[in-house]
Design an enzyme around this catalytic site. Structure first.
Site, mmCIF file in Angstrom:
data_model
loop_
_atom_site.group_PDB
_atom_site.id
_atom_site.type_symbol
_atom_site.label_atom_id
_atom_site.label_comp_id
_atom_site.label_asym_id
_atom_site.label_seq_id
_atom_site.Cartn_x
_atom_site.Cartn_y
_atom_site.Cartn_z
ATOM 1 N N ASN A 140 0.795 -1.233 0.000
ATOM 2 C CA ASN A 140 0.000 0.000 0.000
ATOM 3 C C ASN A 140 0.827 1.283 0.000
ATOM 4 O O ASN A 140 0.267 2.374 0.068
ATOM 5 C CB ASN A 140 -0.946 0.011 1.213
ATOM 6 C CG ASN A 140 -1.949 -1.119 1.165
ATOM 7 O OD1 ASN A 140 -2.540 -1.389 0.118
ATOM 8 N ND2 ASN A 140 -2.135 -1.797 2.289
ATOM 9 N N GLU A 374 12.978 0.045 -8.653
ATOM 10 C CA GLU A 374 13.938 0.894 -7.918
ATOM 11 C C GLU A 374 13.689 2.376 -8.171
ATOM 12 O O GLU A 374 14.619 3.178 -8.305
ATOM 13 C CB GLU A 374 15.376 0.495 -8.248
ATOM 14 C CG GLU A 374 15.713 -0.882 -7.695
ATOM 15 C CD GLU A 374 17.190 -1.168 -7.646
ATOM 16 O OE1 GLU A 374 17.980 -0.254 -7.327
ATOM 17 O OE2 GLU A 374 17.559 -2.319 -7.919
ATOM 18 N N SER A 377 10.136 6.357 -13.236
ATOM 19 C CA SER A 377 10.698 7.508 -13.954
ATOM 20 C C SER A 377 10.255 8.809 -13.307
ATOM 21 O O SER A 377 11.024 9.779 -13.240
ATOM 22 C CB SER A 377 10.254 7.480 -15.421
ATOM 23 O OG SER A 377 10.848 6.399 -16.111
#
Length: 390
Positions: A140, A374, A377
């Protein structure tokens, strides 16, 4: 007169070093023997080929950045980028798992753990005997890691963990995980702590495995903690420093995803280039047509630019410089280039690009994750904007 506020970049040697050349050839040879013959089967079945990573460990590629005193190869980020990119040119899934193991779990322990912890875990991780996982993201919260709900409560000599993480690479197969849990107030950047959690610890188990668009041979699952007791000596660094540590780990991790993106783009481009020379229409190779040659020219140019950004960030990281902005720029640009190049690769292959008989469709599916994993954009743009608007 306009004056740039960007610092002068460090001098960077653009010619491949002997180490880079050796690593690139080693990975190509390894890939031809151990990856290419099986990668489409792994992709179809979503099999995580654990044995491949044990073999990569034997080559030193599971501890590229780990100093030799802890059993690693002792190389820098420039060599690391080379290894990831070469793996990703063959199979993005293998490149992703190798990068996640090195940059995240192993990288967190290397950068922030005590000497005792380093000597205990790094040799096993660097050799490939153990596979590492890293748990930050939650169902979440996503990019809003400051509001994580996984909690760790001190109880005597142990912390008791409860909660769940998702989108975790090697969440099921990994032998050890670095897990970030909240030990303070929600939203407090100094209210989270990093823990080393070994597989087999009571209350620690893998949850659902994701059925993914691409990178299908790289395992992605949930981590679930139910009254999981972790000894205090498994805390990495200081209590409350987990989130700050994670941000530093992610600076290096973004370079690895930029390298992953670069490799996928290079693989898609090389496949399209070769096909354009072999595919004949109207009695000539389609590479003779301006519509195709211009696509190839754009692809080659964007890959070159992505390479420069990625190796510049790697070079700065090796020099011990702050790479917060540079790693975000490299990750943002290289990942978007990867998607564009893979898309054009499918277009150049035409109808065959839409079939699994040719490599274009796999590069296309694998590339998209690079713009999400990771840090999306959009998050990269946020990081970059903050550094230039100070």
């Amino acid at each position: 007169m306009f004056t740039s506020h960007l610092p002068t970049p460090p001098v960077m040697e653009l010619v491949a070093t002997e180490n880079q050349t050796m690593i690139a050839q080693m990975v190509r040879d390894f890939g031809a023997q151990h990856i290419k013959p099986h990668m489409m089967e792994w992709d179809e079945t979503q099999e995580f080929p654990k044995d491949v990573f044990h073999k990569l460990g034997e080559l030193g590629l599971m501890g590229v950045l780990v100093p030799q005193e802890y059993g690693g190869a002792g190389f820098g980020y420039v060599e690391y980028v080379t290894a990831i990119a070469e793996l990703a040119k063959i199979d993005g899934s293998i490149g992703l798992s190798m990068a996640a193991h090195n940059s995240l779990c192993t990288g967190h322990i290397l950068q922030h753990a005590s000497e005792e912890q380093k000597h205990k875990y790094l040799p096993k991780l660097a050799s490939g005997e153990w596979i590492g996982a890293w748990g930050l993201t939650e169902p979440n919260t996503g990019s809003d890691a400051g509001n994580m709900r996984t909690v760790a409560v001190l109880d005597g000599d142990h912390y008791v963990l409860n909660g769940a993480k998702n989108f975790i690479t090697h969440g099921k197969t990994g032998n050890v995980a670095v897990v970030i849990a909240r030990t303070g107030e929600v939203g407090d950047s100094h209210g989270m702590t990093a823990f080393i959690v070994e597989r087999g610890t009571p209350g620690f188990e893998a949850g659902r495995k994701e059925n993914k668009l691409g990178m299908r041979a790289s395992e992605t699952t949930e981590l679930i903690f139910t009254d999981c007791r972790i000894p205090k000596e498994n805390v990495i660094g200081k209590v409350g420093d987990g989130f700050v540590q994670s941000l530093k780990v992610l600076d290096g991790g973004r370079i690895s995803i930029a390298a992953l993106s670069l490799g996928i783009a290079q693989g898609a481009y090389e496949a399209a280039l070769q096909y354009s020379k072999e595919r004949y229409q109207f009695n000539q190779p389609i590479s003779n047509f301006q519509g195709i040659s211009f696509k190839l020219a754009d692809m080659a140019t964007e890959i070159e630019a992505a390479s420069l950004l990625t190796y510049r960030a790697a070079d700065m990281k090796d020099r011990g410089l702050n790479v917060n902005r540079e790693s975000a720029m490299a990750k943002l640009y290289a990942s978007e280039v990867s998607v564009r190049v893979a898309n054009e690769g499918v277009q150049i292959f035409g109808g065959y690009g839409y079939t699994k008989d040719y490599p274009a469709e796999k590069f296309y599916r694998d590339a998209k994750l690079c713009t999400i994993g990771e840090g999306t954009s959009e998050i990269q743009k946020l990081v970059i904007a903050r550094t230039i608007l100070k």
